[in-house]
Design a protein around this motif. Structure first.
Motif, PDB file in Angstrom:
ATOM      1  N   MET A 276     -39.191   5.507  47.735  1.00 32.44           N
ATOM      2  CA  MET A 276     -39.440   4.360  48.606  1.00 32.44           C
ATOM      3  C   MET A 276     -38.178   4.049  49.398  1.00 32.44           C
ATOM      4  O   MET A 276     -37.101   4.554  49.085  1.00 32.44           O
ATOM      5  CB  MET A 276     -39.837   3.144  47.769  1.00 32.44           C
ATOM      6  N   THR A 277     -38.313   3.222  50.400  1.00 32.47           N
ATOM      7  CA  THR A 277     -37.158   2.730  51.144  1.00 32.47           C
ATOM      8  C   THR A 277     -37.318   1.233  51.332  1.00 32.47           C
ATOM      9  O   THR A 277     -38.436   0.718  51.383  1.00 32.47           O
ATOM     10  CB  THR A 277     -37.008   3.447  52.509  1.00 32.47           C
ATOM     11  N   CYS A 278     -36.185   0.537  51.370  1.00 28.20           N
ATOM     12  CA  CYS A 278     -36.235  -0.886  51.658  1.00 28.20           C
ATOM     13  C   CYS A 278     -35.087  -1.239  52.593  1.00 28.20           C
ATOM     14  O   CYS A 278     -34.072  -0.551  52.635  1.00 28.20           O
ATOM     15  CB  CYS A 278     -36.196  -1.718  50.372  1.00 28.20           C
ATOM     16  N   ASP A 279     -35.278  -2.284  53.347  1.00 27.69           N
ATOM     17  CA  ASP A 279     -34.284  -2.751  54.305  1.00 27.69           C
ATOM     18  C   ASP A 279     -33.179  -3.473  53.553  1.00 27.69           C
ATOM     19  O   ASP A 279     -33.446  -4.419  52.808  1.00 27.69           O
ATOM     20  CB  ASP A 279     -34.961  -3.692  55.306  1.00 27.69           C
ATOM     21  N   ALA A 280     -31.925  -3.042  53.706  1.00 24.46           N
ATOM     22  CA  ALA A 280     -30.802  -3.654  52.994  1.00 24.46           C
ATOM     23  C   ALA A 280     -30.568  -5.094  53.432  1.00 24.46           C
ATOM     24  O   ALA A 280     -29.960  -5.870  52.710  1.00 24.46           O
ATOM     25  CB  ALA A 280     -29.536  -2.824  53.183  1.00 24.46           C
ATOM     26  N   GLY A 281     -31.062  -5.447  54.598  1.00 19.28           N
ATOM     27  CA  GLY A 281     -30.927  -6.815  55.082  1.00 19.28           C
ATOM     28  C   GLY A 281     -31.962  -7.749  54.510  1.00 19.28           C
ATOM     29  O   GLY A 281     -31.906  -8.960  54.717  1.00 19.28           O
ATOM     30  N   GLY A 282     -32.938  -7.198  53.790  1.00 23.54           N
ATOM     31  CA  GLY A 282     -33.944  -8.021  53.142  1.00 23.54           C
ATOM     32  C   GLY A 282     -35.206  -8.230  53.944  1.00 23.54           C
ATOM     33  O   GLY A 282     -36.109  -8.942  53.509  1.00 23.54           O
ATOM     34  N   ALA A 283     -35.309  -7.631  55.121  1.00 26.94           N
ATOM     35  CA  ALA A 283     -36.515  -7.800  55.933  1.00 26.94           C
ATOM     36  C   ALA A 283     -37.675  -7.008  55.335  1.00 26.94           C
ATOM     37  O   ALA A 283     -37.553  -5.826  55.087  1.00 26.94           O
ATOM     38  CB  ALA A 283     -36.256  -7.340  57.368  1.00 26.94           C
ATOM     39  N   GLY A 284     -38.782  -7.676  55.082  1.00 27.56           N
ATOM     40  CA  GLY A 284     -39.954  -6.997  54.544  1.00 27.56           C
ATOM     41  C   GLY A 284     -39.742  -6.528  53.114  1.00 27.56           C
ATOM     42  O   GLY A 284     -38.720  -6.768  52.498  1.00 27.56           O
ATOM     43  N   GLY A 285     -40.738  -5.848  52.589  1.00 27.14           N
ATOM     44  CA  GLY A 285     -40.660  -5.313  51.238  1.00 27.14           C
ATOM     45  C   GLY A 285     -40.450  -3.821  51.256  1.00 27.14           C
ATOM     46  O   GLY A 285     -40.304  -3.207  52.312  1.00 27.14           O
TER      47      GLY A 285
END
Length: 195
Positions: free
Chosen positions: A61-70
């Motif tokens: 999976m990938t996630c935005d390090a800035g916290g945008a979205g899941g």
């Protein structure tokens, strides 16, 4: 710069926590993973984090390090249980450590092609693989000598590794490169960082 951790350390196994590397202050908590995260690796631009979870089959999976979205599922790699360990400087490849019989191996995930293939696969255990900052080499730990040693090898866009060079003489593990790629550090059996 920030550092990250994941897993059950803080009670919620589906979270990634980010801290400021200079101050130690917690910056944010990334939530939304439904399973225990086994490992993570920063994308070279530090805006995304690749994660894998402990469920079977493992999901990359990938996630935005800035916290945008899941978190967003990339694909289900064709590997045994795995750990994301290092992303190539161009962001295309991800090194995955796997646990299988008879030991640990290193697979390569091609994030553009959404595919995986063995990169270091032998009867001995290979693990803790990391890309050099320029992406031309990988460093990893192998017990092919009978004890953990650190090796380096050229990275050839996914071709299996065949010409490794052992860089430790009396055991070593968990290699990592300096930011400029000129120094390779590792942990010796006494827990000291060596180069």
């Amino acid at each position: 710069k920030c550092i990250a951790s994941a897993g059950a350390t803080f009670g919620n196994s589906g979270e990634v926590r980010l801290w400021d590397a200079g101050t130690g202050a917690e910056l944010r908590v990334l939530k939304g993973h439904s399973e225990t995260i086994s490992a993570l690796a920063f994308h070279p631009d530090d805006t995304r984090i690749a994660t894998m979870h402990l469920a079977r089959p493992p999901v990359l999976m990938t996630c935005d390090a800035g916290g945008a979205g899941g978190p967003v599922e990339l694909f289900v790699p064709e590997t045994p249980f795995g750990f994301a360990s290092s992303c190539s400087p161009d962001g295309r490849y991800l090194l995955l450590g796997t646990q299988s019989e008879p030991g640990a191996d290193v697979y390569l995930a091609d994030l553009e092609q959404r595919s995986t293939r063995p990169l270091l696969y032998a009867a001995c255990a290979e693990r803790a693989a990391v890309f050099s900052p320029d992406g031309k080499y990988i460093a990893y730990t192998s017990d092919e000598s009978g004890r953990p040693e650190v090796y380096i090898a050229p990275f050839r866009s996914g071709a299996p590794v065949s010409d490794s060079l052992r860089v430790t003489k009396s055991s070593g593990a968990n290699p990592y490169w300096s930011a400029d790629g000129r120094t390779l550090r590792y942990v010796d059996p006494g827990g000291r960082v060596m180069s």
